[in-house]
Write a protein that holds these residues in place. Structure first.
Motif, PDB file in Angstrom:
ATOM      1  N   UNK A  94       0.831  -1.203   0.000  1.00 63.00           N
ATOM      2  CA  UNK A  94       0.000   0.000   0.000  1.00 63.00           C
ATOM      3  C   UNK A  94       0.865   1.253   0.000  1.00 63.00           C
ATOM      4  N   UNK A  95       1.897   1.272   0.822  1.00 58.86           N
ATOM      5  CA  UNK A  95       2.777   2.442   0.891  1.00 58.86           C
ATOM      6  C   UNK A  95       3.497   2.653  -0.443  1.00 58.86           C
ATOM      7  N   UNK A  96       3.967   1.578  -1.068  1.00 59.74           N
ATOM      8  CA  UNK A  96       4.664   1.701  -2.352  1.00 59.74           C
ATOM      9  C   UNK A  96       3.717   2.184  -3.448  1.00 59.74           C
ATOM     10  N   UNK A  97       2.472   1.730  -3.419  1.00 62.73           N
ATOM     11  CA  UNK A  97       1.483   2.198  -4.392  1.00 62.73           C
ATOM     12  C   UNK A  97       1.230   3.692  -4.192  1.00 62.73           C
ATOM     13  N   UNK A  98       1.083   4.109  -2.939  1.00 65.23           N
ATOM     14  CA  UNK A  98       0.857   5.533  -2.670  1.00 65.23           C
ATOM     15  C   UNK A  98       2.050   6.364  -3.126  1.00 65.23           C
ATOM     16  N   UNK A  99       3.253   5.864  -2.920  1.00 67.63           N
ATOM     17  CA  UNK A  99       4.440   6.554  -3.409  1.00 67.63           C
ATOM     18  C   UNK A  99       4.403   6.651  -4.935  1.00 67.63           C
ATOM     19  N   UNK A 100       4.058   5.563  -5.593  1.00 66.99           N
ATOM     20  CA  UNK A 100       3.987   5.560  -7.057  1.00 66.99           C
ATOM     21  C   UNK A 100       2.953   6.564  -7.555  1.00 66.99           C
ATOM     22  N   UNK A 101       1.827   6.647  -6.894  1.00 66.79           N
ATOM     23  CA  UNK A 101       0.805   7.611  -7.298  1.00 66.79           C
ATOM     24  C   UNK A 101       1.306   9.042  -7.118  1.00 66.79           C
ATOM     25  N   UNK A 102       2.001   9.292  -6.021  1.00 66.70           N
ATOM     26  CA  UNK A 102       2.564  10.624  -5.787  1.00 66.70           C
ATOM     27  C   UNK A 102       3.577  10.975  -6.872  1.00 66.70           C
TER      28      UNK A 102
END
Length: 106
Positions: free
Chosen positions: A42-50
């Motif tokens: 989840x954290x890596x996905x949020x980073x990717x979206x950012x």
């Protein structure tokens, strides 16, 4: 995330409108819990979206939070490298420098 840890603009909104901030934080928690992804993914996905939207502040925030959650710095940098073909080399390199602002401060 506590208000004193927020970037100044977000912290100001949270301070001036605590009910909005509370609802926003609750929505984030609910979204994170809505599916099968583990916390690291989840954290890596949020980073990717950012990275994808080109938000330096959000990349900094998700990088800091990932490190607090024991995500290895190399995993965060890998997310930036993975974005090269999607968002372009220069934008991906910019994102990598934003991550390194946090992981490798001068």
């Amino acid at each position: 995330m506590e208000e004193q840890q927020l970037p100044s603009a977000a912290g100001t909104v949270a301070e001036r409108h605590p009910q909005i901030w509370k609802a926003y934080a609750e929505l984030g928690k609910t979204c994170a819990e809505a599916g099968p992804l583990d916390a690291t993914t989840t954290r890596l996905v949020k980073l990717a979206l950012a990275i994808g939207v080109g938000s330096e502040g959000a990349v900094h925030s998700h990088t800091r939070r990932a490190l607090e959650e024991s995500v290895p710095p190399e995993a965060l940098k890998h997310v930036a490298l993975l974005s090269i073909l999607t968002i372009g080399f220069s934008q991906a390199v910019a994102a990598l420098t934003w991550i390194e602002d946090i992981t490798d401060p001068a």
